[in-house]
Write a protein that holds these residues in place. Structure first.
Motif, PDB file in Angstrom:
ATOM      1  N   TYR A   3       0.661  -1.636   0.150  1.00 43.04           N
ATOM      2  CA  TYR A   3      -0.116   0.108  -0.067  1.00 43.04           C
ATOM      3  C   TYR A   3       1.095   1.205  -0.224  1.00 43.04           C
ATOM      4  O   TYR A   3       0.404   2.417  -0.777  1.00 43.04           O
ATOM      5  CB  TYR A   3      -1.312   0.133   1.443  1.00 43.04           C
ATOM      6  CG  TYR A   3      -2.535  -1.049   1.268  1.00 43.04           C
ATOM      7  CD1 TYR A   3      -3.021  -0.636   0.146  1.00 43.04           C
ATOM      8  CD2 TYR A   3      -1.978  -2.161   2.603  1.00 43.04           C
ATOM      9  CE1 TYR A   3      -3.461  -2.353  -0.052  1.00 43.04           C
ATOM     10  CE2 TYR A   3      -2.796  -3.163   2.284  1.00 43.04           C
ATOM     11  CZ  TYR A   3      -3.926  -3.775   0.562  1.00 43.04           C
ATOM     12  OH  TYR A   3      -4.485  -4.120   0.986  1.00 43.04           O
ATOM     13  N   TYR A   4       2.315   1.263   0.602  1.00 43.82           N
ATOM     14  CA  TYR A   4       3.081   2.999   0.303  1.00 43.82           C
ATOM     15  C   TYR A   4       3.273   2.542  -1.228  1.00 43.82           C
ATOM     16  O   TYR A   4       3.589   4.124  -1.101  1.00 43.82           O
ATOM     17  CB  TYR A   4       3.908   2.496   1.742  1.00 43.82           C
ATOM     18  CG  TYR A   4       3.333   2.610   3.092  1.00 43.82           C
ATOM     19  CD1 TYR A   4       3.135   3.229   4.119  1.00 43.82           C
ATOM     20  CD2 TYR A   4       3.533   1.171   3.856  1.00 43.82           C
ATOM     21  CE1 TYR A   4       2.672   3.408   5.303  1.00 43.82           C
ATOM     22  CE2 TYR A   4       3.239   0.548   5.288  1.00 43.82           C
ATOM     23  CZ  TYR A   4       2.843   2.283   5.494  1.00 43.82           C
ATOM     24  OH  TYR A   4       2.101   2.264   7.360  1.00 43.82           O
ATOM     25  N   LYS A   6       1.924   2.253  -3.383  1.00 44.04           N
ATOM     26  CA  LYS A   6       1.607   2.840  -4.405  1.00 44.04           C
ATOM     27  C   LYS A   6       0.458   3.507  -3.930  1.00 44.04           C
ATOM     28  O   LYS A   6       0.614   4.839  -5.449  1.00 44.04           O
ATOM     29  CB  LYS A   6      -0.222   1.696  -4.123  1.00 44.04           C
ATOM     30  CG  LYS A   6      -0.362  -0.178  -4.820  1.00 44.04           C
ATOM     31  CD  LYS A   6      -1.205  -0.535  -4.574  1.00 44.04           C
ATOM     32  CE  LYS A   6      -1.496  -2.081  -5.506  1.00 44.04           C
ATOM     33  NZ  LYS A   6      -2.308  -2.513  -5.444  1.00 44.04           N
ATOM     34  N   ALA A   7       1.114   3.859  -2.901  1.00 44.79           N
ATOM     35  CA  ALA A   7       0.751   5.605  -2.860  1.00 44.79           C
ATOM     36  C   ALA A   7       1.913   6.113  -2.618  1.00 44.79           C
ATOM     37  O   ALA A   7       0.888   7.079  -3.581  1.00 44.79           O
ATOM     38  CB  ALA A   7       0.387   5.882  -0.541  1.00 44.79           C
ATOM     39  N   LEU A   9       3.503   6.153  -5.689  1.00 47.48           N
ATOM     40  CA  LEU A   9       3.176   6.292  -7.041  1.00 47.48           C
ATOM     41  C   LEU A   9       2.740   7.423  -7.176  1.00 47.48           C
ATOM     42  O   LEU A   9       2.135   7.420  -8.418  1.00 47.48           O
ATOM     43  CB  LEU A   9       3.094   4.931  -7.819  1.00 47.48           C
ATOM     44  CG  LEU A   9       2.152   4.771  -9.511  1.00 47.48           C
ATOM     45  CD1 LEU A   9       3.671   5.101 -10.075  1.00 47.48           C
ATOM     46  CD2 LEU A   9       2.021   3.232  -9.458  1.00 47.48           C
ATOM     47  N   ALA A  10       0.812   7.245  -6.750  1.00 47.51           N
ATOM     48  CA  ALA A  10       0.200   8.015  -6.456  1.00 47.51           C
ATOM     49  C   ALA A  10       0.181   9.750  -6.197  1.00 47.51           C
ATOM     50  O   ALA A  10       0.100  10.529  -6.722  1.00 47.51           O
ATOM     51  CB  ALA A  10      -1.389   7.523  -5.825  1.00 47.51           C
ATOM     52  N   LEU A  11       1.106   9.398  -5.567  1.00 42.73           N
ATOM     53  CA  LEU A  11       1.562  11.267  -5.386  1.00 42.73           C
ATOM     54  C   LEU A  11       2.558  11.626  -6.017  1.00 42.73           C
ATOM     55  O   LEU A  11       2.543  12.676  -6.481  1.00 42.73           O
ATOM     56  CB  LEU A  11       2.384  10.821  -3.910  1.00 42.73           C
ATOM     57  CG  LEU A  11       2.799  12.030  -3.222  1.00 42.73           C
ATOM     58  CD1 LEU A  11       1.616  13.285  -3.002  1.00 42.73           C
ATOM     59  CD2 LEU A  11       3.762  12.022  -2.042  1.00 42.73           C
ATOM     60  N   VAL A  13       2.466  10.613  -9.132  1.00 44.67           N
ATOM     61  CA  VAL A  13       1.437  11.514 -10.719  1.00 44.67           C
ATOM     62  C   VAL A  13       1.128  12.605 -10.699  1.00 44.67           C
ATOM     63  O   VAL A  13       1.642  13.067 -11.631  1.00 44.67           O
ATOM     64  CB  VAL A  13       0.765  10.376 -10.918  1.00 44.67           C
ATOM     65  CG1 VAL A  13      -0.594  10.079 -11.918  1.00 44.67           C
ATOM     66  CG2 VAL A  13       1.549   8.880 -11.430  1.00 44.67           C
ATOM     67  N   LEU A  14       0.386  12.622  -9.067  1.00 43.65           N
ATOM     68  CA  LEU A  14      -0.349  13.935  -9.392  1.00 43.65           C
ATOM     69  C   LEU A  14       0.622  14.709  -9.146  1.00 43.65           C
ATOM     70  O   LEU A  14       0.550  16.272  -9.442  1.00 43.65           O
ATOM     71  CB  LEU A  14      -0.658  13.678  -7.639  1.00 43.65           C
ATOM     72  CG  LEU A  14      -2.393  12.850  -7.406  1.00 43.65           C
ATOM     73  CD1 LEU A  14      -2.737  12.638  -5.935  1.00 43.65           C
ATOM     74  CD2 LEU A  14      -2.972  13.675  -8.677  1.00 43.65           C
TER      75      LEU A  14
END
Length: 98
Positions: A3-4, A6-7, A9-11, A13-14
């Motif tokens: 989960y860390y 993925k988080a 990676l999402a951060l 991208v943003l």
């Protein structure tokens, strides 16, 4: 632990998306400066690269400043004032309103 990753990676991208939109805003702001050319700086852009002394022979209807690279100038902003900014070689590097 998954989960860390993925988080993060999402951060990432943003964050990259935020940087992209900021550069488009700067380009749009530069275009609006040309439209709001209140001092007529656009017609003097051909003086960029010429010596600062070339400004002495011109006549102006608006206030003008010829700024050497090491000159002290006031920070007041006047949209109708034409500024010729010179570099260390006393060559005009920028013509702008302000």
């Amino acid at each position: 632990m998954k989960y860390y990753g993925k988080a993060l990676l999402a951060l990432a991208v943003l964050a990259l998306a935020a940087c992209q939109s900021a550069s488009k805003t700067e380009t749009a702001a530069a275009g609006s400066d040309v439209e709001n050319d209140t001092c007529g700086a656009a017609q003097y852009q051909n003086y960029v690269g010429k010596p600062l002394s070339a400004v002495n022979s011109l006549r102006f209807d608006t206030p003008v400043r010829a700024i050497s690279w090491n000159s002290a100038v006031t920070m007041d902003f006047n949209l109708h004032r034409l500024n010729f900014l010179a570099d260390k070689n006393d060559t005009i590097s920028k013509v702008y309103c302000g």
